[in-house]
Design an enzyme around this catalytic site. Structure first.
Site, PDB file in Angstrom:
ATOM      1  N   GLY A  13      42.329  40.727  49.645  1.00 21.53           N
ATOM      2  CA  GLY A  13      42.644  41.240  48.088  1.00 21.53           C
ATOM      3  C   GLY A  13      42.054  42.657  48.508  1.00 21.53           C
ATOM      4  O   GLY A  13      41.533  43.094  49.139  1.00 21.53           O
ATOM      5  N   TYR A  14      42.177  43.413  47.181  1.00 20.50           N
ATOM      6  CA  TYR A  14      41.455  44.624  47.175  1.00 20.50           C
ATOM      7  C   TYR A  14      40.094  45.053  47.289  1.00 20.50           C
ATOM      8  O   TYR A  14      39.606  45.442  48.311  1.00 20.50           O
ATOM      9  CB  TYR A  14      41.943  45.258  45.727  1.00 20.50           C
ATOM     10  CG  TYR A  14      41.173  46.623  45.331  1.00 20.50           C
ATOM     11  CD1 TYR A  14      41.647  47.574  46.170  1.00 20.50           C
ATOM     12  CD2 TYR A  14      40.589  46.490  43.928  1.00 20.50           C
ATOM     13  CE1 TYR A  14      40.858  48.944  45.788  1.00 20.50           C
ATOM     14  CE2 TYR A  14      40.064  47.989  43.737  1.00 20.50           C
ATOM     15  CZ  TYR A  14      40.316  48.990  44.400  1.00 20.50           C
ATOM     16  OH  TYR A  14      39.808  50.212  44.153  1.00 20.50           O
ATOM     17  N   ASN A  38      48.516  36.673  45.554  1.00 21.86           N
ATOM     18  CA  ASN A  38      48.494  38.118  44.593  1.00 21.86           C
ATOM     19  C   ASN A  38      48.529  39.208  45.792  1.00 21.86           C
ATOM     20  O   ASN A  38      48.029  40.455  44.983  1.00 21.86           O
ATOM     21  CB  ASN A  38      47.385  38.261  43.594  1.00 21.86           C
ATOM     22  CG  ASN A  38      47.796  39.359  42.493  1.00 21.86           C
ATOM     23  OD1 ASN A  38      48.893  39.642  42.272  1.00 21.86           O
ATOM     24  ND2 ASN A  38      46.529  39.832  41.809  1.00 21.86           N
ATOM     25  N   PHE A  84      35.916  35.784  45.745  1.00 18.31           N
ATOM     26  CA  PHE A  84      36.768  36.530  45.137  1.00 18.31           C
ATOM     27  C   PHE A  84      37.983  36.067  44.390  1.00 18.31           C
ATOM     28  O   PHE A  84      38.522  36.497  43.891  1.00 18.31           O
ATOM     29  CB  PHE A  84      37.100  37.678  46.007  1.00 18.31           C
ATOM     30  CG  PHE A  84      36.192  38.895  46.489  1.00 18.31           C
ATOM     31  CD1 PHE A  84      35.521  39.702  45.346  1.00 18.31           C
ATOM     32  CD2 PHE A  84      35.791  38.850  47.873  1.00 18.31           C
ATOM     33  CE1 PHE A  84      34.405  40.565  45.911  1.00 18.31           C
ATOM     34  CE2 PHE A  84      34.660  39.939  48.208  1.00 18.31           C
ATOM     35  CZ  PHE A  84      34.056  40.565  47.094  1.00 18.31           C
ATOM     36  N   LYS A  88      42.963  37.974  37.710  1.00 16.04           N
ATOM     37  CA  LYS A  88      42.278  38.906  37.142  1.00 16.04           C
ATOM     38  C   LYS A  88      43.094  39.585  36.266  1.00 16.04           C
ATOM     39  O   LYS A  88      42.411  40.614  35.678  1.00 16.04           O
ATOM     40  CB  LYS A  88      41.724  39.620  38.396  1.00 16.04           C
ATOM     41  CG  LYS A  88      42.824  40.370  39.141  1.00 16.04           C
ATOM     42  CD  LYS A  88      42.071  41.540  40.068  1.00 16.04           C
ATOM     43  CE  LYS A  88      43.353  42.107  40.824  1.00 16.04           C
ATOM     44  NZ  LYS A  88      43.013  43.324  41.826  1.00 16.04           N
ATOM     45  N   SER A 127      31.683  40.390  36.472  1.00 16.66           N
ATOM     46  CA  SER A 127      32.325  41.530  35.817  1.00 16.66           C
ATOM     47  C   SER A 127      31.625  42.129  34.630  1.00 16.66           C
ATOM     48  O   SER A 127      30.804  41.127  33.870  1.00 16.66           O
ATOM     49  CB  SER A 127      33.795  41.134  35.277  1.00 16.66           C
ATOM     50  OG  SER A 127      34.151  42.261  34.420  1.00 16.66           O
ATOM     51  N   TYR A 152      40.235  35.264  30.927  1.00 12.69           N
ATOM     52  CA  TYR A 152      39.717  35.741  32.174  1.00 12.69           C
ATOM     53  C   TYR A 152      38.352  35.899  32.128  1.00 12.69           C
ATOM     54  O   TYR A 152      37.471  35.502  32.812  1.00 12.69           O
ATOM     55  CB  TYR A 152      40.425  36.979  32.523  1.00 12.69           C
ATOM     56  CG  TYR A 152      39.556  37.837  33.401  1.00 12.69           C
ATOM     57  CD1 TYR A 152      39.784  37.508  34.750  1.00 12.69           C
ATOM     58  CD2 TYR A 152      39.009  39.193  33.216  1.00 12.69           C
ATOM     59  CE1 TYR A 152      39.131  38.396  35.590  1.00 12.69           C
ATOM     60  CE2 TYR A 152      38.298  39.893  33.872  1.00 12.69           C
ATOM     61  CZ  TYR A 152      38.333  39.681  35.146  1.00 12.69           C
ATOM     62  OH  TYR A 152      37.639  40.317  36.028  1.00 12.69           O
ATOM     63  N   LYS A 156      34.686  34.402  33.908  1.00 13.10           N
ATOM     64  CA  LYS A 156      33.637  35.095  34.698  1.00 13.10           C
ATOM     65  C   LYS A 156      32.349  34.605  33.971  1.00 13.10           C
ATOM     66  O   LYS A 156      31.107  34.118  34.815  1.00 13.10           O
ATOM     67  CB  LYS A 156      33.733  36.294  34.472  1.00 13.10           C
ATOM     68  CG  LYS A 156      34.769  37.063  35.137  1.00 13.10           C
ATOM     69  CD  LYS A 156      34.645  37.072  36.720  1.00 13.10           C
ATOM     70  CE  LYS A 156      35.822  37.712  37.286  1.00 13.10           C
ATOM     71  NZ  LYS A 156      35.777  37.438  38.912  1.00 13.10           N
ATOM     72  N   ASN A 183      33.863  49.468  36.722  1.00 18.19           N
ATOM     73  CA  ASN A 183      35.450  49.630  36.961  1.00 18.19           C
ATOM     74  C   ASN A 183      35.782  50.075  38.514  1.00 18.19           C
ATOM     75  O   ASN A 183      35.533  51.367  38.696  1.00 18.19           O
ATOM     76  CB  ASN A 183      35.917  50.780  36.127  1.00 18.19           C
ATOM     77  CG  ASN A 183      36.246  50.112  34.643  1.00 18.19           C
ATOM     78  OD1 ASN A 183      35.302  49.595  33.973  1.00 18.19           O
ATOM     79  ND2 ASN A 183      37.521  50.097  34.124  1.00 18.19           N
ATOM     80  N   GLY A 301      42.145  44.773  22.676  1.00 16.11           N
ATOM     81  CA  GLY A 301      41.019  44.269  23.493  1.00 16.11           C
ATOM     82  C   GLY A 301      40.151  45.269  24.266  1.00 16.11           C
ATOM     83  O   GLY A 301      39.206  44.824  24.997  1.00 16.11           O
TER      84      GLY A 301
HETATM   85  N1  UFG Z   1      44.036  52.782  30.362  1.00 16.29           N
HETATM   86  C1  UFG Z   1      45.017  53.714  29.998  1.00 16.29           C
HETATM   87  N2  UFG Z   1      46.368  53.434  30.355  1.00 16.29           N
HETATM   88  C2  UFG Z   1      46.732  52.703  31.239  1.00 16.29           C
HETATM   89  C3  UFG Z   1      45.574  51.885  31.765  1.00 16.29           C
HETATM   90  C4  UFG Z   1      44.319  52.003  31.140  1.00 16.29           C
HETATM   91  O1  UFG Z   1      44.864  54.560  28.911  1.00 16.29           O
HETATM   92  O2  UFG Z   1      47.856  52.505  31.756  1.00 16.29           O
HETATM   93  C5  UFG Z   1      42.469  53.090  29.994  1.00 16.29           C
HETATM   94  C6  UFG Z   1      42.100  51.747  29.237  1.00 16.29           C
HETATM   95  O3  UFG Z   1      42.429  51.803  27.856  1.00 16.29           O
HETATM   96  C7  UFG Z   1      40.693  51.822  29.437  1.00 16.29           C
HETATM   97  C8  UFG Z   1      40.643  52.607  30.687  1.00 16.29           C
HETATM   98  O4  UFG Z   1      41.820  53.228  30.907  1.00 16.29           O
HETATM   99  O5  UFG Z   1      40.001  52.675  28.423  1.00 16.29           O
HETATM  100  C9  UFG Z   1      40.365  51.680  31.941  1.00 16.29           C
HETATM  101  O6  UFG Z   1      41.455  50.580  31.816  1.00 16.29           O
HETATM  102  P1  UFG Z   1      41.370  49.516  33.196  1.00 16.29           P
HETATM  103  O7  UFG Z   1      42.537  48.684  32.651  1.00 16.29           O
HETATM  104  O8  UFG Z   1      41.662  50.284  34.231  1.00 16.29           O
HETATM  105  O9  UFG Z   1      40.148  48.731  33.033  1.00 16.29           O
HETATM  106  P2  UFG Z   1      39.436  48.001  32.027  1.00 16.29           P
HETATM  107  O10 UFG Z   1      38.062  48.854  31.514  1.00 16.29           O
HETATM  108  O11 UFG Z   1      40.197  47.617  31.056  1.00 16.29           O
HETATM  109  O12 UFG Z   1      39.135  46.825  32.992  1.00 16.29           O
HETATM  110  C10 UFG Z   1      37.787  46.359  33.172  1.00 16.29           C
HETATM  111  C11 UFG Z   1      38.120  45.546  34.672  1.00 16.29           C
HETATM  112  C12 UFG Z   1      38.690  43.988  34.365  1.00 16.29           C
HETATM  113  C13 UFG Z   1      37.842  43.627  33.297  1.00 16.29           C
HETATM  114  C14 UFG Z   1      37.876  44.300  31.946  1.00 16.29           C
HETATM  115  C15 UFG Z   1      37.064  43.994  30.491  1.00 16.29           C
HETATM  116  O13 UFG Z   1      39.073  46.238  35.356  1.00 16.29           O
HETATM  117  O14 UFG Z   1      38.342  43.276  35.505  1.00 16.29           O
HETATM  118  O15 UFG Z   1      37.284  45.652  32.222  1.00 16.29           O
HETATM  119  O16 UFG Z   1      37.737  44.277  29.563  1.00 16.29           O
HETATM  120  F1  UFG Z   1      38.231  42.276  32.705  1.00 16.29           F
END
Ligand code: UFG
Length: 342
Positions: A13-14, A38, A84, A88, A127, A152, A156, A183, A301
């Site tokens: 994976g990634y 995946n 891993f 997710k 995470s 999820y 963790k 991130n 969320g």
């Molecule tokens: N975002 C956008 N547009 C998109 C996708 C994301 O504006 O199309 C914003 C989100 O609102 C957030 C930021 O970009 O503010 C980062 O979003 P990601 O989905 O890339 O990452 P997250 O911070 O939500 O996710 C991370 C980890 C997950 C973990 C999560 C917990 O990648 O594994 O935090 O909330 F579960």
């Protein structure tokens, strides 16, 4: 000295593929195991190409299959395992909690049982999600873990607890480390491995690169009315190669018996908050293009802001994030173009 062998579950994976590259470069033998639920063979083949290791072992198996995990540990002289193999997608976990609890917990329990039986060290990929919405920023490893907001996130937390409890009960026989990633973004500078989401990406950077290449029409920035300097969420974006290197430091620490406690936790981040808008603008600037984006309602969320205090990883592990956000976003774009054959 005999080379040490590291099992990378979910190694195709990634994150697993980038970690495999760094482990091989550091002189470890690596066994990649994956059920390809995946991902496809792209990243595994990329790892072979980058490292020139055409003999890199690949075992196609499911870590929920206890007998298969036991067989794997008897087939290879595994000194450490990095786990891993897990689902997710936060949103999917809310819709299908049983799928997440079953897969993520069963697979880790099997790994933990076999690791204990073979006295292998365990590195668990955790995470920042375990901190929930923190009261104080930046978050240290001592910041309280808040109740998880998704199944999820809960898996963790539970896996961290399984690791901690097993280690404490073993009275020194078992050691392990949990790395709490912020991130992870970007791709290997070779553009031979990177993030390969199936369907519509949930995460920001793949959505940006797919919009830039024309696979998606427009990026939605979720929320511009947060209590942050520009109104968009703040995150700690950590380069995938930097993140992968942290695993080498952690594995070395476990295998060279340099741990201060049998169970240790490290935040893996840069310590620098970057807003969604700043990230989008940096992507445009470094790659010389304009991205089609619009502001959209908040995503359920999402926490407004979270970033790491990485000082424990810096001082105790000796690891530090090195790549700039510009290098990381240029690599992410090079990977998307590589996928498109450009
Ligand atoms: N975002 C956008 N547009 C998109 C996708 C994301 O504006 O199309 C914003 C989100 O609102 C957030 C930021 O970009 O503010 C980062 O979003 P990601 O989905 O890339 O990452 P997250 O911070 O939500 O996710 C991370 C980890 C997950 C973990 C999560 C917990 O990648 O594994 O935090 O909330 F579960």
């Amino acid at each position: 000295m005999m080379k040490k062998t590291v099992l990378v579950s979910g190694g195709a994976g990634y994150i697993g593929s980038h970690v495999s590259v760094e482990l091989l470069s550091a002189g470890y033998d690596v066994v990649v195991a994956d059920n390809f639920s995946n991902c496809d063979l792209t990243c595994f083949e990329g790892v072979r190409k980058i490292t020139g290791r055409d003999d890199l072992p690949l075992v196609k198996m499911d870590f929920c299959d206890a007998a298969a995990v036991r067989k794997l540990f008897s087939d290879y002289p595994i000194d450490a395992v990095i786990h891993f193999a897990a689902f997710k997608a936060v949103g999917e976990s809310v819709e299908q909690p049983l799928k997440y609890y079953k897969n993520n917990l069963d697979s880790f329990l099997n790994v933990q049982e076999s690791a204990q039986a073979h006295s292998a060290k365990v590195l668990f990929s955790s995470s920042a999600t375990v901190y929930g919405e923190p009261d104080k920023m930046p978050v240290t490893e001592e910041s309280p873990r808040k109740p998880a907001t998704s199944p999820y996130g809960n898996t963790k937390q539970i896996c961290e607890d399984i690791l901690r409890d097993t280690i404490f009960a073993s009275k020194g026989a078992v050691q392990g480390i949990a790395l709490r990633y912020f991130n992870p973004i970007g791709a290997h500078p070779s553009a031979l491995i990177g993030e390969l989401p199936r369907g519509v990406p949930n995460n920001l950077v793949p959505y940006i690169t797919q919009t830039a290449i024309g696979k998606r029409e427009c990026l939605s920035i979720f929320g511009n009315d947060y209590p942050t300097p520009d109104g968009t969420c703040l995150r700690d974006y950590i380069d995938i190669v930097d993140l992968a290197k942290a695993h080498v430091f952690a594995v070395r620490r476990m295998l060279e018996a340099r741990m201060e406690a049998d169970y240790e936790i490290f935040n893996i981040g840069t310590g620098r908050p970057v807003s969604v808008l700043e990230l989008v603008q940096a992507f445009e600037r470094v790659n010389g293009l304009k991205l089609n984006y619009r502001f959209a309602p908040r995503r359920e969320g999402d926490v407004p802001a979270i970033w790491a205090d990485p000082s424990r990883a810096n001082t105790v592990l000796g690891w530090r994030a090195e790549r700039t956000i510009e290098e990381t976003l240029a690599a992410a774009w090079a990977w998307e173009k590589h996928l498109a054959g450009i």
